[in-house]
Design an enzyme around this catalytic site. Sequence first.
Site, PDB file in Angstrom:
ATOM      1  N   GLU A 134      -6.227  -2.011  -3.666  1.00  9.94           N
ATOM      2  CA  GLU A 134      -5.585  -1.159  -4.681  1.00  9.94           C
ATOM      3  C   GLU A 134      -6.670  -0.789  -5.684  1.00  9.94           C
ATOM      4  O   GLU A 134      -6.947  -1.517  -6.622  1.00  9.94           O
ATOM      5  CB  GLU A 134      -4.439  -1.909  -5.372  1.00  9.94           C
ATOM      6  CG  GLU A 134      -3.324  -2.382  -4.452  1.00  9.94           C
ATOM      7  CD  GLU A 134      -2.322  -1.279  -4.110  1.00  9.94           C
ATOM      8  OE1 GLU A 134      -2.505  -0.130  -4.560  1.00  9.94           O
ATOM      9  OE2 GLU A 134      -1.351  -1.581  -3.375  1.00  9.94           O
TER      10      GLU A 134
HETATM   11 ZN   LIG Z   1      -0.145   2.953  -1.939  1.00 10.89          ZN
END
Ligand SMILES: [Zn+2]
Lengths: 110, 360
Positions: free
Chosen positions: B324
């Site tokens: 992320e």
């Molecule tokens: Zn995502």
Amino acid sequence: MAGEEKILHVRVTAADTRALRNLLRDERLDVGGGPAPTPGPGDERSIEAFVTEEKALGLEREDVAVHVLGDATAIGRARQEEVGTGDRFADPGIVPHGLGQKVKDQSREG
Amino acid sequence: MYLNITEVDSALVNLSGAYPSLCELIDLPETSVEGVACHALRLRADPDGGPRDCAVFIGGVHAREWGSCEILVFFAADLLEAYSTGSGLVYGGKTFTAAQVAALLEGLDIVVFPLVNPDGRQYSQTVKAMWRKNRNPEYSTGVGDCVGVDINRNYDFLFDFATAFSPLSDVRVSADPCDPQVYQGPRPFSEPETRNVRWLLDEYPRTRWFVDVHSFSEDMLHVWGDDENQSDDPDMNFQNSAFDGTRGVDGDTAYREFVPKDDLDSASGLARHFTEALEAVRGKQYTAKPAFDLYPTAGTSDDYAFSRHIVDPDKGKIHAYTIEWGTEFQPPWAEMKLIAKDVCAGLVQFCADAPSTVTD
Ligand SMILES: [Zn+2]
């Protein structure tokens, strides 16, 4: 887009984990990408979310504070101006380059 | 400027043309819902060498997380150019020698599939920037939020979440086709975009590592995502229906997902190596941690990829991760390039270290 609902990028800060969990259970929030509740100070936990203006106001509670980080709709529109148009690689001879510097060294000698 | 969907594809095609001895263009078997053909690249030096372990990297699953595609195109371009010129790679304060780059491409197969969801990206880049799902109109009215499936809820892992999870768990998935973010689809692998990813894992059975590039939160996540981990009770696992209705609650011991300690150590160690290399570039601190935090997920790529060898012992074990990157979906392009450099350094380190974690 005409008529597109304005989405705000907000940080929701709850008094503690239980308050944050209760909020997430009651409200279907778009919490963005990774689940990243951040701790502190004290027992506080906060999480970023994307909500309509109306919903942002409705999230405030005794143990939950909402802080507006930005207008996600306006930012998104601005970023769409930063997307290529056409095809910069239409010519097969144009080779993409990465962002690392290519540096010669002696490590592959011999 | 960010790449539009035509450019992500033509960039891959041109890389395969420029380095024919180092890479192969892979035609994914299915087009997207709206008919866009998809490509991946396989990188390997010494193409006549025998079978070798493989690392698969995918991106562009969630439409609005634009920079994932560029990260993977840059990553492939850097490795190919560095190898072919006998160079090392320098990302800010992080250096990889030419020997490290060579060892990596000569020791591993690297498969890069930068744009899993072209229809969603196109829609996000030209219409609604915050769009996340694919653009499948089939399952409801086909209007507004009632379009699309969340590709990263469409894999076959605890798909029947109403049965598997505790009613107290607030699992981040929905069976409502009008859910704007996390509609799982009518059944696992209902979407061609998801089936393309499964096809890659099947087509490259020596895949031992899988990385799904997303944004945002500056994390490097490893298994599991359905609950906290435990390494003591093998019977407490996602296949055991005795635990239906108990999964996904934060902070309890009624259910936690089993992962053998060796696997957990290996998974978290490699995730940490990624974050250390990334930090060396310009000081950004990403967190290596299990995907589960506060609430669970179902049907995600990383849990599916790791679960494959448990469900079917004939399949190889795949250590699976979700990156992320960054702190927003669409940073200004100048900032996105800095983030891409960070993540590329982490990915090169990941590939350099991955083979040493193989013990079986
Ligand atoms: Zn995502």
